[in-house]
Design an enzyme around this catalytic site. Structure first.
Site, mmCIF file in Angstrom:
data_model
loop_
_atom_site.group_PDB
_atom_site.id
_atom_site.type_symbol
_atom_site.label_atom_id
_atom_site.label_comp_id
_atom_site.label_asym_id
_atom_site.label_seq_id
_atom_site.Cartn_x
_atom_site.Cartn_y
_atom_site.Cartn_z
ATOM 1 C CE LYS A 131 75.634 14.902 86.543
ATOM 2 N NZ LYS A 131 76.330 15.971 87.298
ATOM 3 C CG HIS A 167 80.296 14.688 78.769
ATOM 4 N ND1 HIS A 167 79.121 14.193 78.215
ATOM 5 C CD2 HIS A 167 79.904 15.374 79.872
ATOM 6 C CE1 HIS A 167 78.092 14.581 78.947
ATOM 7 N NE2 HIS A 167 78.537 15.293 79.960
ATOM 8 N NE ARG A 168 78.017 12.384 84.054
ATOM 9 C CZ ARG A 168 77.092 13.039 83.339
ATOM 10 N NH1 ARG A 168 76.323 12.384 82.483
ATOM 11 N NH2 ARG A 168 76.928 14.326 83.490
ATOM 12 C CG ASN A 195 71.336 13.730 87.708
ATOM 13 O OD1 ASN A 195 71.069 12.734 87.053
ATOM 14 N ND2 ASN A 195 71.152 14.951 87.252
ATOM 15 C CE1 TYR A 218 71.683 23.759 79.038
ATOM 16 C CE2 TYR A 218 72.790 22.381 80.656
ATOM 17 C CZ TYR A 218 72.228 23.591 80.297
ATOM 18 O OH TYR A 218 72.206 24.640 81.200
ATOM 19 C CG ASP A 248 81.378 20.505 88.364
ATOM 20 O OD1 ASP A 248 80.281 20.529 88.945
ATOM 21 O OD2 ASP A 248 81.866 21.511 87.819
ATOM 22 C CB SER A 249 79.613 17.102 83.592
ATOM 23 O OG SER A 249 78.373 16.765 84.186
#
Length: 215
Positions: free
Chosen positions: A19, A188-189, A16, A162, A75-76
């Site tokens: 990411k 979050h990441r 990705n 999202y 993993d998210s």
């Protein structure tokens, strides 16, 4: 490579592009190069775990085994309370096609079209797994979340996944309307990566002292 030093190259168990950019931005000050598993022709692992933690470990172990390099897996996904936690671990393939961001977002909007704003709470979850090698018995696991709400339509063009649907109350905008720099700090990441960096600094202080990292 000394056991007390962190390798200068770590494989990201993902292809990705979004990411990869986020990881490299956050690791750049440490002098660590995060490379995608595609550089080693690694195919995606079969994510058959039942939690973010299980899937992160599966992906990191798969990448470490094939590349013979340390690996980080992320993993998210997003949990929507009105949908009983969906899409959860299935966020990347929610609409049936892996990576179809538009399709996933449209499915969420369709399922939530009758849900009032007060019941549209949601959160992004991120679990990171760092494995020194495929047989690492103590993978480093870091987890963080990001609270928000689901909008009634997509808004913003930054980010991916999202992000256009995820409303961030503190900034009165969607995640896709935030700058990359701000998102890297509060997402979050971003928070999980800061936890991971702090843990790696504690475990490999010599590597970070050499690069003058300020966490």
């Amino acid at each position: 490579m000394s056991a007390n030093l962190l390798p200068s190259k770590i494989v990201l168990a993902s292809n990705n592009a979004g990411k990869l950019r986020e990881f490299n931005q956050l690791f750049s000050d440490a002098g660590i190069n995060i490379v995608p598993q595609s550089q080693f022709n690694v195919k995606d692992a079969i994510e058959d775990g039942l939690s973010f933690v299980e899937n992160a470990i599966i992906k990191a172990r798969h990448a470490a085994k094939i590349t013979q390099h340390p690996a980080i897996a992320d993993d998210s996904g997003i949990e929507i309370d009105a949908l009983n936690g969906e899409p959860g671990i299935y966020s990347a393939r929610y609409s049936g096609e892996h990576g179809n961001d538009k399709g996933h977002n449209q499915l969420v909007l369709q399922k939530m079209k009758e849900i009032p704003h007060t019941q549209r709470s949601a959160r992004f979850q991120c679990v990171l797994a760092y494995m020194r090698h495929e047989s690492d018995p103590t993978p480093l696991i870091c987890q963080a979340s990001w609270e928000g709400f689901i909008l009634t339509k997509e808004s913003g063009t930054n980010g991916f996944g999202y992000d256009p649907l995820f409303y961030v109350p503190e900034y009165q905008s969607s995640s896709a309307q935030l700058s990359k720099e701000l998102k890297n700090k509060i997402s979050h990441r971003g928070k999980a990566l800061q936890i991971l960096l702090a843990a790696l600094k504690e475990k490999y202080p010599a590597s970070f002292n050499c690069n003058s990292v300020n966490l």
